[in-house]
Motif scaffolding. Structure first.
Motif, PDB file in Angstrom:
ATOM      1  N   ARG A  48     129.408  71.751  22.470  1.00  0.00           N
ATOM      2  CA  ARG A  48     128.140  72.437  22.639  1.00  0.00           C
ATOM      3  C   ARG A  48     127.141  71.903  21.619  1.00  0.00           C
ATOM      4  NH1 ARG A  48     125.143  77.007  20.992  1.00  0.00           N
ATOM      5  NH2 ARG A  48     123.976  77.878  22.757  1.00  0.00           N
ATOM      6  N   PRO A  50     123.598  72.842  20.296  1.00  0.00           N
ATOM      7  CA  PRO A  50     122.547  73.869  20.339  1.00  0.00           C
ATOM      8  C   PRO A  50     121.139  73.311  20.476  1.00  0.00           C
ATOM      9  CG  PRO A  50     124.162  74.383  18.649  1.00  0.00           C
ATOM     10  CD  PRO A  50     124.501  73.022  19.140  1.00  0.00           C
ATOM     11  N   ARG A  51     120.885  72.145  19.897  1.00  0.00           N
ATOM     12  CA  ARG A  51     119.521  71.601  19.955  1.00  0.00           C
ATOM     13  C   ARG A  51     119.096  71.345  21.404  1.00  0.00           C
ATOM     14  NH1 ARG A  51     119.395  65.987  20.630  1.00  0.00           N
ATOM     15  NH2 ARG A  51     121.432  64.962  20.461  1.00  0.00           N
ATOM     16  N   VAL A  53     120.522  72.882  24.172  1.00  0.00           N
ATOM     17  CA  VAL A  53     120.469  74.169  24.874  1.00  0.00           C
ATOM     18  C   VAL A  53     119.147  74.872  24.560  1.00  0.00           C
ATOM     19  CG1 VAL A  53     121.561  76.420  25.157  1.00  0.00           C
ATOM     20  CG2 VAL A  53     122.974  74.370  24.892  1.00  0.00           C
ATOM     21  N   ASP A  54     118.741  74.828  23.297  1.00  0.00           N
ATOM     22  CA  ASP A  54     117.480  75.445  22.917  1.00  0.00           C
ATOM     23  C   ASP A  54     116.307  74.790  23.638  1.00  0.00           C
ATOM     24  OD1 ASP A  54     118.905  77.098  21.264  1.00  0.00           O
ATOM     25  OD2 ASP A  54     118.426  76.007  19.413  1.00  0.00           O
ATOM     26  N   HIS A  55     116.368  73.473  23.740  1.00  0.00           N
ATOM     27  CA  HIS A  55     115.286  72.772  24.447  1.00  0.00           C
ATOM     28  C   HIS A  55     115.275  73.157  25.925  1.00  0.00           C
ATOM     29  CE1 HIS A  55     113.005  68.713  25.094  1.00  0.00           C
ATOM     30  NE2 HIS A  55     112.362  69.741  25.613  1.00  0.00           N
ATOM     31  N   ASP A  57     116.003  75.882  27.209  1.00  0.00           N
ATOM     32  CA  ASP A  57     115.444  77.222  27.387  1.00  0.00           C
ATOM     33  C   ASP A  57     113.961  77.179  27.742  1.00  0.00           C
ATOM     34  OD1 ASP A  57     117.759  78.672  27.014  1.00  0.00           O
ATOM     35  OD2 ASP A  57     117.454  78.929  24.849  1.00  0.00           O
ATOM     36  N   GLN A  58     113.323  76.031  27.497  1.00  0.00           N
ATOM     37  CA  GLN A  58     111.916  75.890  27.874  1.00  0.00           C
ATOM     38  C   GLN A  58     111.744  75.932  29.383  1.00  0.00           C
ATOM     39  OE1 GLN A  58     109.306  75.727  25.621  1.00  0.00           O
ATOM     40  NE2 GLN A  58     110.955  76.200  24.182  1.00  0.00           N
ATOM     41  N   TRP A  82     124.169  75.758  30.029  1.00  0.00           N
ATOM     42  CA  TRP A  82     122.949  76.566  29.942  1.00  0.00           C
ATOM     43  C   TRP A  82     122.893  77.597  31.070  1.00  0.00           C
ATOM     44  CZ3 TRP A  82     118.818  76.584  33.486  1.00  0.00           C
ATOM     45  CH2 TRP A  82     117.685  77.311  33.069  1.00  0.00           C
ATOM     46  N   ARG A  85     124.926  80.869  30.870  1.00  0.00           N
ATOM     47  CA  ARG A  85     124.483  81.873  29.898  1.00  0.00           C
ATOM     48  C   ARG A  85     123.308  82.699  30.416  1.00  0.00           C
ATOM     49  NH1 ARG A  85     126.304  80.800  24.646  1.00  0.00           N
ATOM     50  NH2 ARG A  85     127.648  78.961  24.510  1.00  0.00           N
TER      51      ARG A  85
END
Length: 898
Positions: A48, A50-51, A53-55, A57-58, A82, A85
Motif C-alpha cells: 500500500r 498512501p501517497r 491513495v491520497d492522490h 481521493d481527488q 482505493w 475503501r
C-alpha cells in the motif's frame, strides 16, 4: 459533437426500440460475466502506498480521473485498493480482449452501475443491439445521474482495450451531461480518445501517470521485504534506477532474488534478458506489436536515445514517426524526452538487444555504423564516437573527432578519461591520418615521445599527399607538435608549431574554434611551459596569463590549472613566495574540485607550495606536499614538472642537512633539446652548497660557474656561497648584477641583505650589519621567510640577541618571550631562531615525559604502540635540537610549550 448527435433523424426514427425489461444477459443473449464487475484481489505482497491513495481521493472532486501507465505499473491494484475503501461501493468494470461494440459496452456499464449500488431506472432500459445504442438511452442515463444527490463512482479498468471512437464520443457525452452525478475513473495504458485538454484546462481532471506510479527507493525496499528479500536502501536505489521504479520489474526481480543465495548481488547483476522480466515484456509489449513495429523496436535498441529520422536510418523505412508516437501513447516502454527524441525503458532495451542478436544475428555492428553516420551528419559527436567504437569502425570514430576539431578533448574536459578509454580499444589495423593523430595524442598524453612522434609523422605524411585541405586535421597536428616540443624542451619547435596553428586558424570554420576553446588553451599552455623551461620568463608569463584568463568552462579547466601552476613557479623563481603560494593554491584547489586524475598544474602547484614551505621552515608540510606528487611515474613528467620536483626535494633535503642526498635529487635525468638556465643553476647551487658544507670551498666556487647571472634568486644564493667561501669580491659582483626591478621579490632582497650584513659583520661594521639585518627581518616577516636566517650561520646569533632585532623577529622567527636587559658579561645562550612546531600527538607525548612517565606508560595512556611513542620522541628531540628527555623538557619549558 457526440456520436449520438451525428445519427440522422430518419435513422433514429426507424431504429428498433432499445428499452427492454431488465435482463441478466447482454445484447448477444450471453449471461453477464460477473468477474468483470468484481474488484481484483490484491496479492499478499501488495504494498500500500498512501501517497498514491491520497492522490486518487481527488477523484471525488473532478468528473474525470486518469490512471495511465504501462503494463505492470500497478494501476489496477492501486485503483482496486482505493475502490475497496469507498462507501457506497464503487461501480467496477474490467475489460478484456473480447467484443467491445457500443451496445455491448453500454450494457456492461449499466450492469456495473447496478452491481455498484447506483442502478439506472427502468426508464433507461438496456441496449438490445450489440453494435449500436440509441440517443434516448444515453440521454436518460445522463439525466438520471445528474439528478443524484451523491455521485456515482465508476471505474473502467483496462480501458485501453476499448478502441471504438464512437464509444469515446458517447462516454464523453454522458460524462458531460451527468454533471456532478458521475465520477469516472479510467485505468488505461493509452491516452483515451477524450478531450482531456478541456478537462485539464478547467481543473476537472485528476491524473496519475507513470512517473508518479514509479516506486521510490524506500517503497522498493518495503516491497522487497514483502517478498522476503531484505537489502540495504542503496541496493534498492540501484534497482529502482535500473527498473525506473516499474512495479512488475521490481516484483519479478524480487521473486527471482528470493531463490538466489545472494539476493543483493543478484539484484545488482541479474541479466534482464534471461529473467522473468524478459518473459513479461516480450509477451505484454513486443508480441502485441505489428511486425514493422517489432522490427523498429529491435533496431533502435542499440541506441540510448533516438528520433524518428535516426530510427528511419536504422530501419531504412520512413514510418518511424507515427510508430514511435503510437508506442509512446500506448505506454509501450517508449519514453518521450522532448523535441521529438525518445528512449527505451532500460530493462526493455536490454531485453530487446538480446532479442535482436537472436532474431537478426550479425546486424548489430551495421546498426551502430548507420547510427554513427547519421549522428555525425547532425553534429552529435559523443554519440557518434560511441557508436563508431561499437561498430569497430575506428576510421569513422577518429575522423569524426578530428574533423570536429575535438582532439583536445583527449587531454582536457570532464570526459577526457572516458574518451581515452574508448580509443584504447583501437587496434593497429586502423590506418588513416585521423587514427594516427589519435594514437599520437594518446602516446604524447602519456609522455611517450618516441611513439607519439612516430604516429604524428605518419599522419603528417598522409596529410601532405591529400589535396582536400583538411585544415582541422592540420591544426590538430600543430597542437600535437607543440606538445611534443614541450616534452622535448625545444622553444624553436614550439614557436614554429604556434605560428603554423595561427595560419591554420584562418582556414578552420569559426564555429569549430568557438566550440572548442580548449585547443587554443592547450596550445598556449605548451608554448608557455616551453618558454618557462628555456628561462624566457616574461614571454612565458604573457602567454600563460592569456590561458589563465580564458573564460571558465569544463573544457579549459585543465589548461587553466596548468597555467596557474606554471605562473606560481615563475613567481617562486623570481623570489615572490607569497604570490607563488596564492597562485599555487588556486591551481591545486581547482584541481581538487575536478577530482582525479590530477592534471600537471595541480602537481606543479603542490611542488611550489612545498618549496615555499621549506623557505618558511615548515618541513613536515613540505614533505607531505612532495609525497602527494609521488604517485606520478617519474618518466611521465615533462621537463618543467620534473625540474620543479627536483628543486623542492633538494631544498627540503638541504634544510634537513642531507647534502649528498640533495645533490642526487636535484639532478634528475630530464632529456631536453635546450638546457634550462634556471634548472641548471639550481643544480649548480645545490652541488656548490654540498661542497661548502663538506669543507671544499674551492670546489664550491667552481660549481658556481654554471649559475646563470640572469636569475636573481640564483645569483643572490650564489653570492651567499661565495661569501662563505671567502670570495667576498665575487659575492658583491653577483649582488651588483641584480637590478632593483619589479620582478625581484622578497626572497631576493632578504638574502641579498643577509649577504651584505655578513660582509659588514666580517669587516667589524656592527651598525651596518644590524641595520641590514633589520631590513631583512622586515622584508621576511611579511612572507614568513625563516630559512634564510637559519642558513645564515653562527655569525647572526649575537646580533639576533639584541633587543631591537629580537623585537622584529618575535612571534614568527623567534619566541615571543622578553629578553633580559643587556649587561656586561658573557651573553646568555642564544634562543632558538625558529618557533618549534610540534604536532598534537608529539605535544601529548612531551607532556607525559614531563610527568616522568616511562615509554611503556605513555604508550598505554595514549593507546599507542611503544614503537610509535619512540618515533614521536625522536621527532621531538630533532625539533628541539636535544638528545635526551630532560633536555627536551627544559627546552620546551624555556619556549613556554609546557
Amino acid at each position: 459533437m457526440s456520436a449520438v448527435s451525428d445519427i440522422p433523424a430518419r435513422a433514429r426514427a426507424s431504429e428498433v426500440p432499445v428499452v427492454t425489461p431488465l435482463s441478466h444477459t447482454d445484447p448477444l443473449g450471453n449471461p453477464f460475466l460477473r468477474t468483470r464487475f468484481a474488484l481484483p484481489a490484491r496479492p499478499r505482497t501488495y504494498l500500500r502506498r498512501p501517497r498514491l491513495v491520497d492522490h486518487l481521493d481527488q477523484a471525488f472532486k473532478t468528473p474525470l480521473t486518469l490512471l495511465n501507465g504501462p503494463a505492470g505499473a500497478g494501476k489496477t491494484l492501486l485503483a482496486a485498493e482505493w475502490a475497496s475503501r469507498q462507501s457506497p461501493p464503487v461501480a467496477w468494470l474490467s475489460f478484456d480482449g473480447g467484443d467491445h461494440r457500443p451496445g455491448l459496452f453500454w450494457a456492461y456499464v449499466l450492469q456495473a452501475l447496478r452491481a455498484g449500488g447506483a442502478p439506472p431506472s427502468d426508464a433507461v432500459g438496456t441496449p438490445v443491439n450489440a453494435s449500436r445504442v440509441g440517443r434516448r438511452l444515453l440521454s436518460t442515463l445522463a439525466s438520471e445521474l445528474n439528478d443524484r444527490e451523491r455521485p456515482a463512482l465508476l471505474v473502467l479498468d483496462e480501458y485501453d482495450r476499448v478502441t471504438d471512437p464512437k464509444i469515446a464520443e458517447q462516454l464523453e457525452f454522458v460524462l458531460h451531461h451527468a454533471g456532478r452525478g458521475l465520477r469516472l475513473v479510467l485505468v488505461t495504458r493509452t491516452e483515451p480518445l477524450l478531450p482531456l485538454h478541456r478537462y485539464r484546462a478547467v481543473g476537472e481532471l485528476t491524473e496519475i501517470r507513470s512517473a508518479e506510479l514509479a516506486f521510490t527507493p524506500e517503497e522498493a525496499a518495503a516491497l522487497l521485504e514483502l517478498h522476503g528479500v531484505s537489502v540495504p536502501i542503496e541496493a534498492a536505489r540501484n534497482l529502482v534506477d535500473r527498473t525506473r521504479g516499474w512495479a512488475a520489474g521490481l516484483s519479478l526481480s524480487a521473486l527471482a532474488a528470493r531463490e538466489n543465495s545472494d539476493p543483493e548481488l543478484y539484484l545488482k547483476e541479474f541479466e534482464a534478458d534471461r529473467s522473468t522480466v524478459a518473459d513479461f515484456l516480450l509477451a505484454e509489449v513486443l508480441k502485441r506489436q505489428t511486425r514493422e513495429t517489432q522490427d523498429l523496436l529491435l533496431r533502435v535498441s542499440v541506441l540510448d536515445r533516438f528520433c524518428p529520422d535516426l530510427a528511419n536510418a536504422l530501419t531504412e523505412r520512413i514510418d518511424a514517426e507515427p510508430l514511435l508516437a503510437g508506442l509512446h501513447r500506448e505506454n509501450a516502454f517508449v519514453e518521450r524526452l522532448g523535441h521529438s527524441w525518445y528512449q527505451l525503458h532500460p530493462l526493455f532495451r536490454e531485453i530487446l538487444r538480446a532479442h535482436l542478436r537472436v532474431r537478426l544475428p550479425g546486424l548489430e555492428p551495421e546498426l551502430h555504423r548507420r547510427a554513427a553516420r547519421w549522428l555525425r551528419r547532425h553534429g552529435h559527436l559523443p554519440e557518434t564516437l560511441a557508436h563508431s567504437a561499437a561498430a569497430d569502425d575506428w576510421d569513422l570514430a577518429a575522423g569524426a573527432l578530428v574533423d570536429d576539431l575535438a582532439i583536445g578533448r583527449l587531454f582536457t574536459g570532464p570526459n577526457s578519461h572516458d574518451l581515452a578509454q574508448l580509443f584504447s580499444h583501437m587496434g593497429p589495423e586502423a590506418r588513416s591520418p585521423a587514427t594516427d593523430l589519435v594514437r599520437a595524442a594518446h602516446d604524447l598524453s602519456h609522455h611517450d615521445l618516441d611513439h607519439g612522434l612516430a604516429s604524428l609523422r605518419h599522419a603528417e605524411e598522409q596529410l601532405a599527399d591529400d589535396d582536400r585541405g583538411l585544415a582541422a586535421a592540420r591544426l590538430s597536428c600543430a597542437l600535437l607538435e607543440a606538445l611534443a616540443a614541450r616534452l622535448n624542451g625545444c622553444p624553436p619547435q614550439v614557436e614554429k608549431a604556434a605560428e603554423t596553428a595561427a595560419e591554420l586558424r584562418q582556414e578552420v570554420p569559426a564555429h569549430l574554434l568557438d566550440k572548442h576553446p580548449e585547443l587554443t588553451a592547450l596550445l598556449l599552455t605548451h608554448v608557455g611551459s616551453t618558454l618557462l623551461w628555456a628561462g624566457r620568463f616574461e614571454d612565458a608569463r604573457a602567454v600563460l596569463n592569456t590561458v589563465a584568463e580564458t573564460p571558465g568552462g569544463p573544457s579549459t579547466e585543465a589548461p587553466r590549472e596548468e597555467a596557474m601552476g606554471h605562473l606560481a613557479l615563475l613567481d617562486y623563481l623570481n623570489g615572490w613566495p607569497g604570490r607563488a603560494e596564492r597562485k599555487a593554491l588556486a591551481a591545486v584547489s581547482e584541481a581538487d574540485r575536478s577530482g582525479p586524475p590530477q592534471p600537471t598544474g595541480s602537481v606543479i602547484g603542490r611542488l611550489v607550495l612545498a618549496a615555499v614551505a621549506v623557505d618558511r621552515n615548515e618541513l613536515d608540510r613540505a614533505q607531505a606536499l612532495i609525497d602527494q606528487t609521488a604517485d606520478l611515474p617519474f618518466e611521465a613528467r615533462d621537463p618543467v614538472t620534473a625540474a620543479g620536483r627536483a628543486l623542492a626535494a633538494a631544498r627540503l633535503l638541504m634544510a634537513r642537512g642531507k647534502m649528498r642526498a640533495a645533490v642526487e635529487a636535484v639532478a634528475p635525468a630530464v632529456p631536453a633539446a635546450v638546457t634550462s638556465p634556471w634548472a641548471a643553476s639550481q643544480e649548480a647551487l645545490v652541488t656548490s652548497a654540498a661542497h661548502l658544507a663538506e669543507g671544499r670551498p674551492d670546489r664550491a666556487t667552481e660549481a658556481l660557474r654554471a649559475v646563470s647571472g640572469e636569475q636573481p634568486v640564483c645569483a643572490v644564493e650564489a653570492a651567499s656561497i661565495q661569501l662563505a667561501a671567502r670570495g667576498t669580491e665575487a659575492a658583491f659582483d653577483l649582488l651588483d648584477s641584480i637590478h632593483a626591478e619589479e620582478r625581484t621579490g622578497p626572497a631576493v632582497t632578504v638574502r641579498a641583505a643577509l649577504v651584505r650584513a655578513r660582509a659588514a659583520d666580517a669587516a667589524g661594521d656592527t651598525a651596518t650589519a644590524r641595520k641590514l639585518l633589520a631590513q631583512a627581518l622586515l622584508d621576511a616577516r611579511r612572507e614568513r621567510l625563516r630559512r634564510p636566517f637559519l642558513d645564515a650561520g653562527a655569525w647572526i646569533r649575537p646580533h639576533m640577541a639584541t633587543a631591537s632585532l629580537h623585537h622584529l623577529a618575535a612571534g614568527w622567527l623567534m619566541p615571543a618571550s622578553p629578553l633580559p636587559r643587556e649587561r656586561p658579561g658573557p651573553p646568555p645562550p642564544p634562543a632558538p631562531l625558529v618557533v618549534v612546531e610540534l604536532s598534537a600527538r608529539e605535544h601529548d607525548v612531551l607532556e607525559r615525559v614531563a610527568r616522568m612517565m616511562s615509554t611503556e606508560e605513555i604508550a598505554a595512556d595514549l593507546y599507542l604502540s611503544v614503537n610509535t611513542v619512540k618515533t614521536h620522541l625522536k621527532s621531538v628531540y630533532r625539533k628541539l635540537a636535544v638528545n635526551r628527555r630532560g633536555e627536551a623538557v627544559r627546552r620546551a619549558r624555556d619556549l613556554r610549550m609546557l
